[in-house]
Structure formats: structure tokens, C-alpha cells
Design a protein around this motif. Structure first.
Motif, PDB file in Angstrom:
ATOM      1  N   VAL A   3      25.473 -45.273 -19.571  1.00 28.00           N
ATOM      2  CA  VAL A   3      26.521 -44.811 -18.662  1.00 28.00           C
ATOM      3  C   VAL A   3      25.862 -44.373 -17.367  1.00 28.00           C
ATOM      4  O   VAL A   3      24.923 -43.566 -17.383  1.00 28.00           O
ATOM      5  N   PRO A   4      26.309 -44.913 -16.212  1.00 26.15           N
ATOM      6  CA  PRO A   4      25.719 -44.469 -14.933  1.00 26.15           C
ATOM      7  C   PRO A   4      25.922 -42.985 -14.719  1.00 26.15           C
ATOM      8  O   PRO A   4      26.932 -42.407 -15.155  1.00 26.15           O
ATOM      9  N   PRO A   5      24.981 -42.305 -14.058  1.00 23.28           N
ATOM     10  CA  PRO A   5      25.078 -40.851 -13.882  1.00 23.28           C
ATOM     11  C   PRO A   5      26.347 -40.403 -13.183  1.00 23.28           C
ATOM     12  O   PRO A   5      26.868 -39.346 -13.486  1.00 23.28           O
TER      13      PRO A   5
END
Length: 170
Positions: free
Chosen positions: A163-165
Motif C-alpha cells: 500500500v503506498p504511504p
């Protein structure tokens, strides 16, 4: 930049609008890639029947290559390939006959998997306090190797997709 359409068969993307999508879906490259994908799942008996009706490809027999590839209307199978395919068809027929007669089904079939799943579910319901760890994902028998599958059909990596930050819960 706009929306992009990704074609799993061709492994390419392009700007998604009605004209581009129609042009791609009716294109020769897409139709060939789609046919190759579905040919991976054809029944061995159907392949054998089709190959036996074709004449051998002279160019393929002489050089080992054919300019037409999978679109050639002649057979690219040798006698040994046809014998192997015929033996596979016979094994599949015997297996189906054994299943109809009620004989024990060899491990690795869908029935075996369903039996194990039913046992796991009944065990989980009887002891709801004990949670089973789910089995790791495995492709069904007969599927092509992972490298040949389009990205949308490949299994997620262990632990799930990263999951992207900027999308993680705070």
C-alpha cells in the motif's frame, strides 16, 4: 493524462476512449494473443482431433520453423508429439471412467480439494475458538506457469499487495 486501458492478452496499455479500444479489440495482434491465451485451456482430445485432420507443414518439418507460427493451417506436430497427446487423451478417458464407476479419485483433483475444504470448514465450525491459518494460494493443476499469466491473473505476493504511504490509514 486521462484514463488508460490495459489489455491483459497483449500486455500493453493505451489511452482509453471508444475509438482506441475498438481499434485495439478488433486488431490482429489482440485477436491472436487472445486466441493463444484460450488455446492454453483447450481439451487435449480437441487438440488431437484437430491436429490429426491437418496435413504436416513442410516448411516446419524441413527447417523447424514456420513463418505463420500458430496461424499456420498445417500441423506442426511430429509423430512423437501426436503419440504423447494420444496417450494423454487415453489417460484422461480412463480417469473419467474410474470416476464414473466410483473408484478412488487420485489426489490433486478438484474433488479432493473440495473434500479437504469441507473437512476444514466443519472443523472450524465445531471449534470456533480455534482459528485456522488459511492455506497459501496455489494455482489449480493444469494452469500455465506464473510467468505466462497476465498480471491481473497472478497471485498476490505473500502478505498482500503493498500500500503506498499516502493511502495508508493514519
Amino acid at each position: 493524462m486521462g484514463k488508460r486501458y490495459f489489455c491483459d492478452y497483449c500486455d500493453r496499455s493505451f489511452q482509453d476512449n471508444l475509438h482506441n479500444r475498438k481499434k485495439h479489440l478488433n486488431g490482429v495482434q489482440h485477436l491472436r494473443a487472445k486466441r493463444v491465451w484460450y488455446d492454453l485451456f483447450r481439451d487435449a482430445a480437441a487438440i488431437l482431433q484437430e491436429e490429426q485432420t491437418k496435413k504436416p507443414c513442410r516448411k516446419f518439418l524441413q527447417t523447424g520453423q514456420c513463418d505463420f507460427g500458430s496461424n499456420c493451417r498445417f500441423s506442426h506436430m511430429t509423430e512423437q508429439d501426436l503419440e504423447k497427446l494420444s496417450a494423454q487423451v487415453q489417460r484422461e478417458k480412463r480417469l473419467k471412467e474410474l470416476q464414473r464407476e466410483g473408484a478412488d479419485i487420485p489426489p490433486g483433483t478438484i474433488e479432493d480439494w473440495l473434500d479437504k475444504r469441507a473437512q476444514r470448514l466443519s472443523a472450524a465450525q465445531s471449534s470456533s475458538s480455534l482459528l485456522e491459518k488459511p492455506a497459501p494460494f496455489q494455482y489449480p493443476l493444469g494452469w500455465p506457469p506464473v510467468q505466462e499469466l497476465p498480471p491481473s491473473l497472478q497471485a498476490p505476493p505473500p502478505g498482500g499487495w503493498p500500500v503506498p504511504p499516502n493511502l495508508q490509514w493514519g
